[in-house]
Design a protein around this motif. Structure first.
Motif, PDB file in Angstrom:
ATOM      1  N   ALA A 192      -4.236   4.912 -15.132  1.00 20.00           N
ATOM      2  CA  ALA A 192      -3.711   5.672 -13.992  1.00 20.00           C
ATOM      3  C   ALA A 192      -4.544   5.396 -12.735  1.00 20.00           C
ATOM      4  O   ALA A 192      -3.991   5.214 -11.635  1.00 20.00           O
ATOM      5  N   ILE A 193      -5.868   5.348 -12.896  1.00 21.50           N
ATOM      6  CA  ILE A 193      -6.735   5.075 -11.738  1.00 21.50           C
ATOM      7  C   ILE A 193      -6.453   3.689 -11.178  1.00 21.50           C
ATOM      8  O   ILE A 193      -6.357   3.504  -9.962  1.00 21.50           O
ATOM      9  N   THR A 232     -11.029   6.783  -0.519  1.00 22.95           N
ATOM     10  CA  THR A 232     -10.198   6.995  -1.709  1.00 22.95           C
ATOM     11  C   THR A 232     -10.586   5.994  -2.796  1.00 22.95           C
ATOM     12  O   THR A 232     -10.715   6.339  -3.974  1.00 22.95           O
ATOM     13  N   THR A 243      -8.722   5.462   3.517  1.00 23.67           N
ATOM     14  CA  THR A 243      -8.309   4.763   2.312  1.00 23.67           C
ATOM     15  C   THR A 243      -9.498   4.215   1.538  1.00 23.67           C
ATOM     16  O   THR A 243      -9.503   4.205   0.308  1.00 23.67           O
ATOM     17  N   CYS A 258     -12.218   6.283  -6.638  1.00 21.55           N
ATOM     18  CA  CYS A 258     -11.636   5.620  -7.816  1.00 21.55           C
ATOM     19  C   CYS A 258     -12.688   4.785  -8.544  1.00 21.55           C
ATOM     20  O   CYS A 258     -12.751   4.773  -9.783  1.00 21.55           O
ATOM     21  N   LEU A 262       0.196   9.294   0.250  1.00 25.90           N
ATOM     22  CA  LEU A 262      -0.837  10.331   0.346  1.00 25.90           C
ATOM     23  C   LEU A 262      -0.867  10.936   1.755  1.00 25.90           C
ATOM     24  O   LEU A 262      -0.997  12.157   1.918  1.00 25.90           O
ATOM     25  N   ARG A 270       0.817  -1.214   0.000  1.00 26.64           N
ATOM     26  CA  ARG A 270       0.000   0.000   0.000  1.00 26.64           C
ATOM     27  C   ARG A 270       0.854   1.268   0.000  1.00 26.64           C
ATOM     28  O   ARG A 270       0.654   2.172   0.824  1.00 26.64           O
ATOM     29  N   THR A 321      -2.854   1.559  -3.478  1.00 28.47           N
ATOM     30  CA  THR A 321      -3.323   2.245  -2.266  1.00 28.47           C
ATOM     31  C   THR A 321      -3.838   1.232  -1.252  1.00 28.47           C
ATOM     32  O   THR A 321      -3.439   1.239  -0.091  1.00 28.47           O
ATOM     33  N   PHE A 334       0.949   3.907  -1.930  1.00 27.21           N
ATOM     34  CA  PHE A 334       0.306   5.203  -2.188  1.00 27.21           C
ATOM     35  C   PHE A 334      -0.565   5.649  -1.020  1.00 27.21           C
ATOM     36  O   PHE A 334      -0.810   6.842  -0.850  1.00 27.21           O
ATOM     37  N   ILE A 375      -3.655   1.906 -11.347  1.00 25.18           N
ATOM     38  CA  ILE A 375      -2.344   1.849 -10.680  1.00 25.18           C
ATOM     39  C   ILE A 375      -2.423   2.525  -9.313  1.00 25.18           C
ATOM     40  O   ILE A 375      -1.945   1.994  -8.303  1.00 25.18           O
ATOM     41  N   PHE A 376      -3.051   3.693  -9.278  1.00 23.45           N
ATOM     42  CA  PHE A 376      -3.170   4.416  -8.006  1.00 23.45           C
ATOM     43  C   PHE A 376      -3.991   3.614  -6.997  1.00 23.45           C
ATOM     44  O   PHE A 376      -3.588   3.459  -5.834  1.00 23.45           O
ATOM     45  N   ALA A 377      -5.137   3.087  -7.438  1.00 27.41           N
ATOM     46  CA  ALA A 377      -6.037   2.375  -6.520  1.00 27.41           C
ATOM     47  C   ALA A 377      -5.407   1.076  -6.017  1.00 27.41           C
ATOM     48  O   ALA A 377      -5.448   0.783  -4.817  1.00 27.41           O
TER      49      ALA A 377
END
Lengths: 467, 161
Positions: free
Chosen positions: A166-167, A140, A137, A144, A66, A60, A174, A62, A169-171
């Motif tokens: 991008a969403i 978040t 989280t 997403c 964050l 986790r 996270t 990201f 990878i970020f999610a």
């Protein structure tokens, strides 16, 4: 945009404003936040991310990144920044909800209050607002998920493929429930949405493969085991030792129980976190009114979705999908996937992505029902109106309950801070540096002095005890 | 008739959540205005906060320097209908929260033997055995033979002229 969408927007803004008021009365938590803030503040942002890429059991980075970014931006005003961040998240969630529901007709606008009541009132949502670590989280990931649905259902554009990747990878980096993002894209594509191209959807599948390769082959992060957390089973919570005693040789049975329980929990508000509370109380003859409302609300919402699927079955078979179909299909796809992610232990908030998409799906199905009423026979129309009335009333009660629970959580968090010294000592987290002492003092001051809690009369807490 | 049913559908769908939101909004407006019909009244002193079991309030007042040994007026409704005269230590014991008693005690300085005996007896009467033991550990308690008499004496303190 027309007057109906403006009216729906004004209503949603009011809902957010009220929720923001309650959010801003919630202190930053001690148990889930102080230690995280101390850890996130160590070293540089990059060293923190690198450290998290090599953690055990959880991947986790990201989430931590964050926290670190907001921590640095806060300049010591932790309460204002972290609570403010939470309020912004709720505002964005409401905007995404409106973008998905598209309230441009009277019926479309009428289902917005109902949909928002489901969004706030569903038990899976509670954990996204009463807790924070100090960034929630799960909230978040909700953003997403709804953003993914919005991107998938828009007009085809090249940049949507990039945004989708991008969403994901970020999610995914996270928290593990971020792995549900590709389910949204695949389900929406299968239901005829072309916002993300076939290539973009293929990229999602490839990214999932890359995630698993990174997690299990390259970084060898692994997964948490059954021996790490308590979980509900049957009529009570069981600690890891009890679970091992029951399922030791066959954990697959426990995992299957969790998956099935999770699906039922979203659809019927029972069991909750793996525990059959309503059934237990019913067997004893006296389920509390709050539990009856919860189960009734969820069961009627599920019945509404069942009606929607039944009436649209011919169109689905011939692959003629409208927007409402896509919204319901995305929910139906995410629900089992979300339940599967909760295989290791049951917890309401883990199911928050399915819960949020349930709200969107219920709004879509309710609009369909409203628009169908004039074409129905008199008796069917009467039944539809009664169903909508009970649905709307019960979910309204659940939505009010969220606010009561938030105020109760504020009092509990402030209480935690009153006993912070002994708790920190017990957790071996006693501030050891001037920075840690200052952080603790500041957060404690925020909780007990700058933002003192008010206590609701006991009757309110009793009524919504089982929210 | 069909149009009426359609409108009725819109009303039954939207009205309950709107009414619920207006209800919560009313609560917010009243609270901001300082009128709080749905919340408990705020405490006026350390003993009121302690007897109502509000640790955050207690902690803040202790940090602000309120004396946990001082006997102050506790309004009716905080513990019982009748008003009381209590110290914060006594109030914490009557709240039956061991954690709260220890929090208050930490700010009370060194307690003499008679005070510890009194608090130990009150804890025994209030049904907080671990706190009764806690105070008795430092000075063996010699409580009145009649069980409950220490608690009754504390509760009757407010009756005195």
């Amino acid at each position: 945009m027309n007057r109906w969408s403006v009216a729906a927007g004004v209503y949603a803004a009011l809902v957010v404003a009220v929720l923001a008021y309650f959010l801003l009365r919630l202190p930053v938590q001690l148990s889930d936040s102080y230690g995280n803030l101390v850890q996130a503040s160590q070293g540089t942002l990059w060293s923190l991310l690198e450290q998290q890429f090599h953690a055990r059991a959880f991947l986790r980075p990201f989430l931590w990144g964050l926290i670190r970014v907001v921590f640095d931006l806060s300049g010591g005003h932790y309460y204002e920044w972290f609570r403010g961040w939470h309020v912004c998240q709720v505002a964005v969630l409401a905007i995404l909800f409106l973008r998905l529901v598209r309230p441009v007709t009277p019926a479309g606008a009428a289902v917005v209050p109902l949909g928002l009541a489901v969004l706030l009132g569903v038990h899976t949502f509670t954990g996204t607002v009463v807790e924070a670590f100090p960034i929630n989280t799960f909230m978040t990931i909700l953003l997403c998920m709804l953003a993914a649905a919005d991107i998938a259902m828009g007009p085809p554009r090249w940049w949507r493929d990039v945004a989708a990747a991008a969403i994901f990878i970020f999610a995914a980096l996270t928290v593990e429930t971020g792995l549900l993002v590709p389910v949204v894209f695949v389900a929406a594509f299968a239901a005829g949405a072309r916002g993300v191209s076939r290539t973009g959807v293929a990229a999602q599948v490839a990214l999932v493969g890359a995630y698993f390769a990174l997690r299990f082959v390259v970084l060898r992060v692994g997964t948490p085991g059954m021996d790490e957390r308590s979980s509900g089973f049957g009529f009570s919570f069981r600690d890891p030792a009890e679970l091992s005693a029951i399922f030791g040789a066959h954990p697959i049975l426990f995992y299957a129980y969790n998956v099935v329980s999770s699906v039922l929990s979203v659809l019927f508000a029972e069991p909750r976190a793996g525990v059959w509370r309503f059934a237990s109380q019913l067997a004893a003859g006296t389920p509390p009114a709050g539990q009856i409302v919860n189960v009734l609300a969820s069961a009627i919402a599920t019945g509404l979705l069942g009606w929607f699927v039944w009436t649209r079955r011919a169109a689905w078979r011939s692959r003629r999908f409208e927007r409402a179909d896509q919204l319901v299909i995305v929910f139906l796809a995410v629900l089992p996937a979300n339940a599967a992610i909760a295989y290791a232990y049951s917890k309401d908030v883990i199911l928050s992505p399915a819960g949020a998409l349930l709200a969107v799906a219920v709004a879509a199905a309710a609009r369909q029902l409203l628009e169908s009423v004039p074409r129905m026979r008199r008796s069917a129309a009467a039944m539809a109106l009664v169903t909508l009335t009970v649905l709307s009333c019960t979910w309204s009660i659940r939505a009010v309950g969220l606010h009561v629970v938030m105020r109760r959580a504020a009092a509990n968090t402030a209480t935690d801070w009153a006993y912070a010294d002994s708790w920190l000592e017990g957790q071996h987290l006693t501030p050891a540096t001037p920075f840690e002492t200052a952080l603790k003092t500041r957060l404690q001051d925020d909780a007990v002095r700058r933002h003192p809690v008010t206590y609701l009369r006991p009757a309110w807490n009793d009524w919504f005890e089982d929210h | 008739m069909r149009i009426t049913e359609s409108r009725l559908g819109i009303v039954v769908c939207a009205a309950p959540p709107i009414a619920a939101l207006l209800g919560v909004l009313s609560f917010v407006v009243l609270e901001i205005a300082g009128r709080e019909p749905l919340t408990l009244p705020p405490s006026h002193n350390l003993a009121e906060a302690a007897v109502a079991r509000r640790p955050a309030d207690v902690f803040r007042r202790l940090e602000d320097g309120e004396d946990p040994r001082a006997i102050v007026a506790v309004r009716g409704g905080f513990y019982q209908e009748a008003p009381l005269q209590l110290s914060a230590l006594e109030a914490a014991i009557l709240s039956r929260s061991s954690e709260l008693v220890l929090l208050v005690e930490r700010h009370a300085g060194v307690l003499d033997a008679e005070t510890r005996r009194h608090l130990g007896c009150l804890a025994a009467d209030a049904g907080v055995p671990d706190i009764a033991d806690h105070f008795a550990a430092a000075s063996p308690a010699t409580c009145p033979a009649e069980r409950g008499s220490t608690r009754q004496a504390v509760l009757r303190r407010g009756d005195r002229p």
